[in-house]
Write a protein that holds these residues in place. Structure first.
Motif, PDB file in Angstrom:
ATOM      1  N   VAL A   1       0.833  -1.205   0.000  1.00  0.00           N
ATOM      2  CA  VAL A   1       0.000   0.000   0.000  1.00  0.00           C
ATOM      3  C   VAL A   1       0.869   1.256   0.000  1.00  0.00           C
ATOM      4  O   VAL A   1       0.587   2.224  -0.727  1.00  0.00           O
ATOM      5  CB  VAL A   1      -0.955   0.000   1.215  1.00  0.00           C
ATOM      6  CG1 VAL A   1      -1.632   1.361   1.370  1.00  0.00           C
ATOM      7  CG2 VAL A   1      -2.004  -1.095   1.080  1.00  0.00           C
ATOM      8  N   GLU A   2       1.920   1.245   0.785  1.00  0.00           N
ATOM      9  CA  GLU A   2       2.795   2.421   0.862  1.00  0.00           C
ATOM     10  C   GLU A   2       3.467   2.726  -0.474  1.00  0.00           C
ATOM     11  O   GLU A   2       3.845   3.872  -0.744  1.00  0.00           O
ATOM     12  CB  GLU A   2       3.863   2.204   1.938  1.00  0.00           C
ATOM     13  CG  GLU A   2       3.309   2.264   3.357  1.00  0.00           C
ATOM     14  CD  GLU A   2       4.349   1.895   4.399  1.00  0.00           C
ATOM     15  OE1 GLU A   2       5.415   1.384   4.000  1.00  0.00           O
ATOM     16  OE2 GLU A   2       4.090   2.111   5.602  1.00  0.00           O
ATOM     17  N   GLY A   3       3.586   1.710  -1.339  1.00  0.00           N
ATOM     18  CA  GLY A   3       4.228   1.923  -2.624  1.00  0.00           C
ATOM     19  C   GLY A   3       3.273   2.195  -3.773  1.00  0.00           C
ATOM     20  O   GLY A   3       3.708   2.317  -4.924  1.00  0.00           O
ATOM     21  N   ALA A   4       1.980   2.289  -3.484  1.00  0.00           N
ATOM     22  CA  ALA A   4       0.993   2.481  -4.563  1.00  0.00           C
ATOM     23  C   ALA A   4      -0.022   3.541  -4.145  1.00  0.00           C
ATOM     24  O   ALA A   4      -0.852   3.294  -3.266  1.00  0.00           O
ATOM     25  CB  ALA A   4       0.290   1.166  -4.889  1.00  0.00           C
ATOM     26  N   GLU A   5       0.026   4.688  -4.779  1.00  0.00           N
ATOM     27  CA  GLU A   5      -0.865   5.794  -4.420  1.00  0.00           C
ATOM     28  C   GLU A   5      -2.327   5.438  -4.635  1.00  0.00           C
ATOM     29  O   GLU A   5      -3.196   5.836  -3.851  1.00  0.00           O
ATOM     30  CB  GLU A   5      -0.500   7.035  -5.232  1.00  0.00           C
ATOM     31  CG  GLU A   5      -1.261   8.282  -4.806  1.00  0.00           C
ATOM     32  CD  GLU A   5      -0.805   9.524  -5.544  1.00  0.00           C
ATOM     33  OE1 GLU A   5      -1.544  10.516  -5.521  1.00  0.00           O
ATOM     34  OE2 GLU A   5       0.293   9.492  -6.139  1.00  0.00           O
ATOM     35  N   THR A   6      -2.619   4.677  -5.680  1.00  0.00           N
ATOM     36  CA  THR A   6      -4.012   4.296  -5.948  1.00  0.00           C
ATOM     37  C   THR A   6      -4.592   3.473  -4.806  1.00  0.00           C
ATOM     38  O   THR A   6      -5.760   3.632  -4.443  1.00  0.00           O
ATOM     39  CB  THR A   6      -4.121   3.492  -7.250  1.00  0.00           C
ATOM     40  OG1 THR A   6      -3.227   2.362  -7.194  1.00  0.00           O
ATOM     41  CG2 THR A   6      -3.774   4.344  -8.459  1.00  0.00           C
ATOM     42  N   LEU A   7      -3.770   2.609  -4.221  1.00  0.00           N
ATOM     43  CA  LEU A   7      -4.236   1.797  -3.092  1.00  0.00           C
ATOM     44  C   LEU A   7      -4.444   2.653  -1.854  1.00  0.00           C
ATOM     45  O   LEU A   7      -5.375   2.414  -1.077  1.00  0.00           O
ATOM     46  CB  LEU A   7      -3.231   0.685  -2.787  1.00  0.00           C
ATOM     47  CG  LEU A   7      -3.134  -0.435  -3.821  1.00  0.00           C
ATOM     48  CD1 LEU A   7      -2.033  -1.413  -3.429  1.00  0.00           C
ATOM     49  CD2 LEU A   7      -4.454  -1.163  -3.990  1.00  0.00           C
ATOM     50  N   GLN A   8      -3.608   3.653  -1.659  1.00  0.00           N
ATOM     51  CA  GLN A   8      -3.771   4.555  -0.522  1.00  0.00           C
ATOM     52  C   GLN A   8      -5.101   5.298  -0.623  1.00  0.00           C
ATOM     53  O   GLN A   8      -5.811   5.461   0.375  1.00  0.00           O
ATOM     54  CB  GLN A   8      -2.605   5.536  -0.471  1.00  0.00           C
ATOM     55  CG  GLN A   8      -1.264   4.891  -0.193  1.00  0.00           C
ATOM     56  CD  GLN A   8      -0.100   5.839  -0.390  1.00  0.00           C
ATOM     57  OE1 GLN A   8      -0.252   7.054  -0.275  1.00  0.00           O
ATOM     58  NE2 GLN A   8       1.081   5.311  -0.710  1.00  0.00           N
TER      59      GLN A   8
END
Length: 203
Positions: free
Chosen positions: A110-117
């Protein structure tokens, strides 16, 4: 649990394990669903039956599913609201989700993917809105009542404060749960001992 349910749960775990491994190795955005299916040893149609979209491979194990609102609605009618809300917060934290190691992996993805955030924030907002409605229902007030909205948001603020203060959890699930609940009690006790000051404008 029947054989079909056992097989379905096993397949779901295989898919999640394969997806997380690929996401950690290649990055979430760079990984295609077809690659997840191949790594899990399942057909693409099977993958989409269990996880219709790629983001669900990360978000489904983290889903909140309205536990706070459900717990609040199930509390005794005469119970003080602050006590009922405390139980609602603990109910969400104590709900079994992914294991500690998988939670670490999911957090990294999650920390590496803005869309997931963004999607995770949407999930949190839905949980908060559900709690706001449950507070209003319990008090017999309109859903947009300012007191109900603010009260519910203070309860979800506890979750944010716990998350901000949470270090690494022990690998043992029971020990991890005890540490999480102890920190939650500490945060709630601190807020009760010295309630936050509400802003006031006198200009």
């Amino acid at each position: 649990m029947g054989l079909r349910e056992v097989n379905a749960a096993r397949t779901r775990e295989l898919i999640l394990d394969a997806a997380l491994r690929l996401f950690l190795e290649r990055g979430y955005d760079a990984t295609r669903m077809e690659e997840v299916a191949e790594a899990a040893g399942v057909g693409t149609s099977t993958l989409y039956r269990y996880f219709p979209t790629k983001d669900l491979l990360v978000l489904e194990p983290l889903a909140l599913r309205g536990q706070m609102a459900t717990e609040l609605r199930g509390r005794p009618a005469g119970e003080p609201l602050d006590v009922a809300l405390g139980h609602a917060v603990v109910a969400l934290l104590a709900t079994p989700r992914a294991g500690v190691e998988r939670l670490r992996q999911l957090t990294t993805v999650v920390e590496g993917a803005e869309t997931l955030q963004v999607r995770l924030m949407e999930e949190f907002r839905r949980e908060r809105a559900g709690l706001e409605a449950a507070v209003a229902q319990r008090l017999g007030r309109p859903p947009d009542d300012l007191y109900c909205v603010a009260t519910a948001r203070l309860a979800t603020l506890v979750l944010e404060l716990v998350s901000d203060r949470l270090g690494s959890l022990p690998d043992d699930p029971a020990a991890a749960e005890q540490q999480l609940l102890a920190l939650t009690r500490e945060v709630m006790a601190g807020l009760q001992a010295e309630p936050p000051v509400l802003p006031r404008y006198e200009g």
